[in-house]
Scaffold this active site. Structure first.
Site, PDB file in Angstrom:
ATOM      1  N   ASP A  23       0.839  -1.202   0.000  1.00 44.61           N
ATOM      2  CA  ASP A  23       0.000   0.000   0.000  1.00 44.61           C
ATOM      3  C   ASP A  23       0.872   1.249   0.000  1.00 44.61           C
ATOM      4  OD1 ASP A  23      -2.298  -1.438   0.052  1.00 44.61           O
ATOM      5  OD2 ASP A  23      -2.818  -1.033   2.135  1.00 44.61           O
ATOM      6  N   ASP A 135     -12.268  11.008   6.151  1.00 46.53           N
ATOM      7  CA  ASP A 135     -12.297   9.609   6.583  1.00 46.53           C
ATOM      8  C   ASP A 135     -12.716   8.674   5.453  1.00 46.53           C
ATOM      9  OD1 ASP A 135     -14.971  10.174   6.564  1.00 46.53           O
ATOM     10  OD2 ASP A 135     -15.381   9.607   8.646  1.00 46.53           O
ATOM     11  N   ASN A 136     -12.470   9.116   4.221  1.00 45.75           N
ATOM     12  CA  ASN A 136     -12.694   8.251   3.055  1.00 45.75           C
ATOM     13  C   ASN A 136     -11.365   7.769   2.506  1.00 45.75           C
ATOM     14  OD1 ASN A 136     -15.516   8.321   2.901  1.00 45.75           O
ATOM     15  ND2 ASN A 136     -15.459  10.327   1.921  1.00 45.75           N
ATOM     16  N   GLN A 294     -15.383  11.033  16.088  1.00 43.82           N
ATOM     17  CA  GLN A 294     -15.012  11.332  14.703  1.00 43.82           C
ATOM     18  C   GLN A 294     -13.556  11.811  14.607  1.00 43.82           C
ATOM     19  OE1 GLN A 294     -17.119  10.402  12.455  1.00 43.82           O
ATOM     20  NE2 GLN A 294     -15.910  11.081  10.709  1.00 43.82           N
ATOM     21  N   ASP A 305     -11.079  -5.096   6.329  1.00 46.83           N
ATOM     22  CA  ASP A 305     -10.139  -6.221   6.452  1.00 46.83           C
ATOM     23  C   ASP A 305      -9.924  -6.562   7.928  1.00 46.83           C
ATOM     24  OD1 ASP A 305      -9.830  -6.001   3.710  1.00 46.83           O
ATOM     25  OD2 ASP A 305      -7.953  -4.870   3.841  1.00 46.83           O
TER      26      ASP A 305
END
Length: 350
Positions: A23, A135-136, A294, A305
């Site tokens: 990643d 948070d995407n 948040q 995952d």
């Protein structure tokens, strides 16, 4: 009693197979997403137009590299949750003979996962660009070597297949359907024939849309179906369920044809911060997730995952479904507070 618990955690009891990816994670802005035609929260396979994206993202100020790949993340988290003994989890996948491949080997060893990679030099080790906005996370996977997994040259080799036979629980993310459906089928049939547990993840909307045939070929052997709310809705639409109600979709997925009648299929759908929906016997139940401020959410990449990893860690110890889901919620809650699918030294799950 303790001895009994130890015995349940056997070496190689959990088997995973999938796309091992490195990643490459960076915070980007909306312009970056628009430039490459990306949705804020999605998973896609890289196309020609995304080539430049990989060059651009590595130049971002705070780029991070983490061992990734959906199934590999899950088995790592499962191993982390189990802690001892090491190598309860096995992982198969394909990498290149290069620096990124060496990193993946090193990271798997550090996570105490028994990884057996098929190594080839035609293609470099696969990468996944994780483009973070708020948070995407938008994931763009360049499979490269991961796409070269070869059943005959790896899975079917006796010393590798013997590791498959040692396992009691199997887990493969739907992403691997694009690579080697024949490998998935061999493992799934083995699990079904031997009354073991085989889990599959719907993984991403494009799997239900464009890999419908291999997905439905393996479905009769699937004991546990995982997915999130978007994947569930896409699957339902593609299968002509004509409902958007998540509980109803879970029911319908549960009742799809199944070869091993000794195990009723379990369907588990996560919905981000909303409740998790799961079939329990003939009912559909709601399981609330753990509360999180948040401001504590750093990065939702790997949350799904991690949920599966936590779930599998209890499943492999033969714990009840409720405990598996509780462990899944715990693991996901830990992961979203950190960048990438990374975790502290030890879990704090009781």
């Amino acid at each position: 009693m303790l001895d009994g618990i130890k015995k349940k955690k056997k070496y190689n009891a959990l088997f995973g197979m999938g796309n091992p990816l490195l990643d490459i994670s960076a915070v980007v802005d909306k312009d970056f997403l628009d430039k490459y035609g990306l949705k804020p929260n999605d998973q896609i396979l890289a196309e020609e137009k995304h080539k430049a994206l990989f060059d651009e993202i590595v130049k971002k100020s705070k780029v991070e590299y983490h061992a990734g790949g959906s199934t590999q993340n899950s088995v790592k988290i499962a191993q982390w949750m189990v802690q001892e003994p090491h190598k309860v989890a096995t992982f198969f996948g394909c990498i290149g003979t290069d620096h990124f491949g060496e990193i993946l080997k090193q990271k798997a060893a550090e996570a105490h996962v028994d990884a057996h990679y098929y190594e080839q030099s035609q293609e470099p080790t696969g990468t996944c660009a994780a483009c973070i906005t708020g948070d995407n996370r938008s994931l763009v996977a360049n499979l490269a070597a991961a796409n070269c997994y070869n059943k005959e040259k790896h899975l079917d080799v006796d010393r590798n297949w013997s590791l498959v036979e040692k396992a009691r629980v199997y887990y493969i993310a739907g992403f691997f359907l694009t690579v080697s459906p024949e490998s998935i089928l061999r493992v799934a049939k083995h699990a079904s024939d031997n009354n073991k547990i085989f889990g599959l993840n719907l993984s991403a909307p494009f799997i239900s849309q464009f890999f419908k045939e291999p997905l439905m070929k393996v479905m009769p052997y699937v004991d546990i179906v995982f997915g999130n709310e978007t994947e569930a809705a896409t699957f339902a639409k593609e299968q002509g369920f004509e409902t958007e109600d998540i509980a109803e979709i879970a029911r319908r997925v549960q009742s799809l044809p199944k070869v091993n009648k000794n195990r009723q299929r379990i369907v588990v759908f996560t919905q981000g911060r909303e409740d998790t929906v799961a079939t329990v016997g003939d009912k559909v139940k709601i399981f609330p997730v753990l509360d999180i401020d948040q401001n504590d959410i750093v990065d939702t990449n790997g949350a799904g995952d991690a949920f599966v990893g936590g779930f599998l860690s209890e499943l492999v110890q033969e714990k009840p479904l409720e405990e598996c889901i509780r462990a899944g919620h715990y693991a996901a809650n830990v992961i979203i507070r950190r960048v990438g699918c990374t975790f502290p030294e030890k879990p704090d799950f009781h």
